[in-house]
Design a protein around this motif. Structure first.
Motif, PDB file in Angstrom:
ATOM      1  N   GLY A  29     -29.767  54.951  95.294  1.00  0.00           N
ATOM      2  CA  GLY A  29     -30.843  55.748  94.476  1.00  0.00           C
ATOM      3  C   GLY A  29     -31.614  56.552  95.639  1.00  0.00           C
ATOM      4  N   ARG A  30     -31.345  56.296  96.871  1.00  0.00           N
ATOM      5  CA  ARG A  30     -32.261  56.980  97.967  1.00  0.00           C
ATOM      6  C   ARG A  30     -31.344  58.363  98.517  1.00  0.00           C
ATOM      7  NH1 ARG A  30     -35.727  53.428 101.202  1.00  0.00           N
ATOM      8  NH2 ARG A  30     -36.611  55.348 101.707  1.00  0.00           N
ATOM      9  N   THR A  31     -31.974  59.537  98.960  1.00  0.00           N
ATOM     10  CA  THR A  31     -31.332  60.364  99.639  1.00  0.00           C
ATOM     11  C   THR A  31     -31.225  59.956 101.009  1.00  0.00           C
ATOM     12  OG1 THR A  31     -32.516  61.972  98.020  1.00  0.00           O
ATOM     13  CG2 THR A  31     -31.728  62.855 100.131  1.00  0.00           C
ATOM     14  N   VAL A  32     -30.080  60.259 101.404  1.00  0.00           N
ATOM     15  CA  VAL A  32     -29.294  59.855 102.964  1.00  0.00           C
ATOM     16  C   VAL A  32     -28.742  61.070 103.437  1.00  0.00           C
ATOM     17  CG1 VAL A  32     -29.426  57.379 102.509  1.00  0.00           C
ATOM     18  CG2 VAL A  32     -27.562  58.814 101.957  1.00  0.00           C
ATOM     19  N   VAL A  33     -28.778  61.003 104.497  1.00  0.00           N
ATOM     20  CA  VAL A  33     -27.521  62.014 105.381  1.00  0.00           C
ATOM     21  C   VAL A  33     -26.438  60.963 106.053  1.00  0.00           C
ATOM     22  CG1 VAL A  33     -27.283  63.304 107.355  1.00  0.00           C
ATOM     23  CG2 VAL A  33     -29.494  63.682 106.066  1.00  0.00           C
ATOM     24  N   VAL A  34     -25.180  61.344 105.745  1.00  0.00           N
ATOM     25  CA  VAL A  34     -24.354  60.426 106.048  1.00  0.00           C
ATOM     26  C   VAL A  34     -23.362  61.329 107.233  1.00  0.00           C
ATOM     27  CG1 VAL A  34     -22.152  59.134 105.520  1.00  0.00           C
ATOM     28  CG2 VAL A  34     -24.168  59.003 104.171  1.00  0.00           C
ATOM     29  N   ALA A  35     -23.212  60.875 108.315  1.00  0.00           N
ATOM     30  CA  ALA A  35     -22.269  61.752 109.234  1.00  0.00           C
ATOM     31  C   ALA A  35     -21.056  60.948 109.444  1.00  0.00           C
ATOM     32  CB  ALA A  35     -22.970  61.765 110.517  1.00  0.00           C
ATOM     33  N   SER A  36     -19.879  61.489 109.271  1.00  0.00           N
ATOM     34  CA  SER A  36     -18.550  60.971 109.420  1.00  0.00           C
ATOM     35  C   SER A  36     -17.862  61.831 110.560  1.00  0.00           C
ATOM     36  CB  SER A  36     -17.712  60.927 108.169  1.00  0.00           C
ATOM     37  OG  SER A  36     -17.592  62.155 107.681  1.00  0.00           O
ATOM     38  N   ASP A  37     -16.751  61.620 110.705  1.00  0.00           N
ATOM     39  CA  ASP A  37     -15.717  62.301 111.713  1.00  0.00           C
ATOM     40  C   ASP A  37     -15.502  63.667 111.094  1.00  0.00           C
ATOM     41  OD1 ASP A  37     -15.356  59.934 113.080  1.00  0.00           O
ATOM     42  OD2 ASP A  37     -13.290  59.659 111.972  1.00  0.00           O
ATOM     43  N   GLY A  38     -15.393  63.858 109.789  1.00  0.00           N
ATOM     44  CA  GLY A  38     -15.186  65.221 109.390  1.00  0.00           C
ATOM     45  C   GLY A  38     -16.330  66.076 108.854  1.00  0.00           C
ATOM     46  N   ALA A  39     -17.376  65.551 108.603  1.00  0.00           N
ATOM     47  CA  ALA A  39     -18.783  66.173 107.894  1.00  0.00           C
ATOM     48  C   ALA A  39     -19.740  65.578 107.995  1.00  0.00           C
ATOM     49  CB  ALA A  39     -18.293  66.628 106.509  1.00  0.00           C
ATOM     50  N   THR A  40     -21.019  66.168 107.604  1.00  0.00           N
ATOM     51  CA  THR A  40     -22.319  65.803 107.675  1.00  0.00           C
ATOM     52  C   THR A  40     -22.796  65.999 106.446  1.00  0.00           C
ATOM     53  OG1 THR A  40     -22.719  65.936 110.225  1.00  0.00           O
ATOM     54  CG2 THR A  40     -24.618  65.602 108.708  1.00  0.00           C
ATOM     55  N   LEU A  41     -22.962  64.960 105.510  1.00  0.00           N
ATOM     56  CA  LEU A  41     -23.406  65.176 104.054  1.00  0.00           C
ATOM     57  C   LEU A  41     -24.756  64.599 103.576  1.00  0.00           C
ATOM     58  CD1 LEU A  41     -19.972  64.061 102.576  1.00  0.00           C
ATOM     59  CD2 LEU A  41     -20.725  66.137 103.091  1.00  0.00           C
ATOM     60  N   ARG A  42     -25.711  65.324 102.819  1.00  0.00           N
ATOM     61  CA  ARG A  42     -26.865  64.922 102.298  1.00  0.00           C
ATOM     62  C   ARG A  42     -26.518  64.641 100.772  1.00  0.00           C
ATOM     63  NH1 ARG A  42     -30.693  68.972 103.217  1.00  0.00           N
ATOM     64  NH2 ARG A  42     -30.302  69.612 101.194  1.00  0.00           N
ATOM     65  N   GLY A  43     -27.178  63.498 100.470  1.00  0.00           N
ATOM     66  CA  GLY A  43     -26.956  63.192  99.111  1.00  0.00           C
ATOM     67  C   GLY A  43     -27.556  62.092  98.639  1.00  0.00           C
ATOM     68  N   VAL A  61     -24.223  69.901 105.134  1.00  0.00           N
ATOM     69  CA  VAL A  61     -25.039  70.338 106.076  1.00  0.00           C
ATOM     70  C   VAL A  61     -24.866  70.431 107.514  1.00  0.00           C
ATOM     71  CG1 VAL A  61     -27.229  69.343 104.901  1.00  0.00           C
ATOM     72  CG2 VAL A  61     -26.325  67.996 106.531  1.00  0.00           C
ATOM     73  N   ASP A  62     -23.274  70.444 107.684  1.00  0.00           N
ATOM     74  CA  ASP A  62     -22.925  70.758 108.978  1.00  0.00           C
ATOM     75  C   ASP A  62     -22.591  72.048 109.232  1.00  0.00           C
ATOM     76  OD1 ASP A  62     -21.000  70.327 107.306  1.00  0.00           O
ATOM     77  OD2 ASP A  62     -19.643  69.308 108.487  1.00  0.00           O
ATOM     78  N   ARG A  63     -22.868  72.942 108.112  1.00  0.00           N
ATOM     79  CA  ARG A  63     -22.374  74.289 108.340  1.00  0.00           C
ATOM     80  C   ARG A  63     -23.834  75.102 108.632  1.00  0.00           C
ATOM     81  NH1 ARG A  63     -19.115  72.698 103.548  1.00  0.00           N
ATOM     82  NH2 ARG A  63     -17.124  72.176 104.345  1.00  0.00           N
ATOM     83  N   PRO A  64     -23.695  76.355 108.772  1.00  0.00           N
ATOM     84  CA  PRO A  64     -24.868  77.317 108.968  1.00  0.00           C
ATOM     85  C   PRO A  64     -25.445  77.449 107.757  1.00  0.00           C
ATOM     86  CG  PRO A  64     -22.880  78.452 109.978  1.00  0.00           C
ATOM     87  CD  PRO A  64     -22.396  77.084 109.610  1.00  0.00           C
ATOM     88  N   GLU A  65     -24.928  77.623 106.659  1.00  0.00           N
ATOM     89  CA  GLU A  65     -25.371  77.621 105.438  1.00  0.00           C
ATOM     90  C   GLU A  65     -25.262  76.145 104.743  1.00  0.00           C
ATOM     91  OE1 GLU A  65     -27.715  79.626 103.106  1.00  0.00           O
ATOM     92  OE2 GLU A  65     -27.651  80.694 105.083  1.00  0.00           O
ATOM     93  N   PRO A  66     -26.084  75.611 104.161  1.00  0.00           N
ATOM     94  CA  PRO A  66     -25.940  74.254 103.171  1.00  0.00           C
ATOM     95  C   PRO A  66     -25.097  74.593 102.283  1.00  0.00           C
ATOM     96  CG  PRO A  66     -28.216  74.335 104.210  1.00  0.00           C
ATOM     97  CD  PRO A  66     -27.525  75.751 104.684  1.00  0.00           C
ATOM     98  N   THR A  67     -23.949  73.846 101.794  1.00  0.00           N
ATOM     99  CA  THR A  67     -23.049  73.988 100.738  1.00  0.00           C
ATOM    100  C   THR A  67     -23.024  72.925  99.854  1.00  0.00           C
ATOM    101  OG1 THR A  67     -21.888  75.012 102.549  1.00  0.00           O
ATOM    102  CG2 THR A  67     -20.679  74.711 100.384  1.00  0.00           C
ATOM    103  N   PRO A  68     -23.550  73.300  98.529  1.00  0.00           N
ATOM    104  CA  PRO A  68     -23.348  72.287  97.481  1.00  0.00           C
ATOM    105  C   PRO A  68     -21.959  71.838  97.283  1.00  0.00           C
ATOM    106  CG  PRO A  68     -24.647  74.038  96.545  1.00  0.00           C
ATOM    107  CD  PRO A  68     -23.844  74.561  98.046  1.00  0.00           C
ATOM    108  N   ILE A  69     -21.802  70.603  96.908  1.00  0.00           N
ATOM    109  CA  ILE A  69     -20.511  69.958  96.461  1.00  0.00           C
ATOM    110  C   ILE A  69     -20.586  69.445  95.382  1.00  0.00           C
ATOM    111  CG2 ILE A  69     -18.661  68.407  97.051  1.00  0.00           C
ATOM    112  CD1 ILE A  69     -19.638  68.525 100.122  1.00  0.00           C
TER     113      ILE A  69
END
Length: 67
Positions: A9-23, A41-49
């Motif tokens: 239920g908390r907002t986290v940033v998860v970094a993996s080999d292929g991407a950095t995601l906030r959710g 969030v690993d791109r110049p423009e944050p991209t919603p998924i």
């Protein structure tokens, strides 16, 4: 991964080999972490998924709590 379950239920940033995601962490098991309301969030423009994202636990580099 037991510790990650406490962040459900908390907002986290998860970094993996292929991407950095906030959710929002929806669930965590030994195999996967499930995030919803995800933004890459690993791109110049944050991209919603759209939908839920499963991140393999073995590929996670770090997890940071945002809120």
């Amino acid at each position: 991964m037991r510790e990650l379950k406490t962040l459900t239920g908390r907002t986290v940033v998860v970094a993996s080999d292929g991407a950095t995601l906030r959710g929002v962490l929806e669930s965590a098991t030994r195999s996967f972490v499930t995030l919803v309301e995800v933004v890459a969030v690993d791109r110049p423009e944050p991209t919603p998924i759209a939908g839920a994202v499963l991140v393999p636990a073995s590929r996670i580099t770090y997890v940071q709590v945002v809120s």
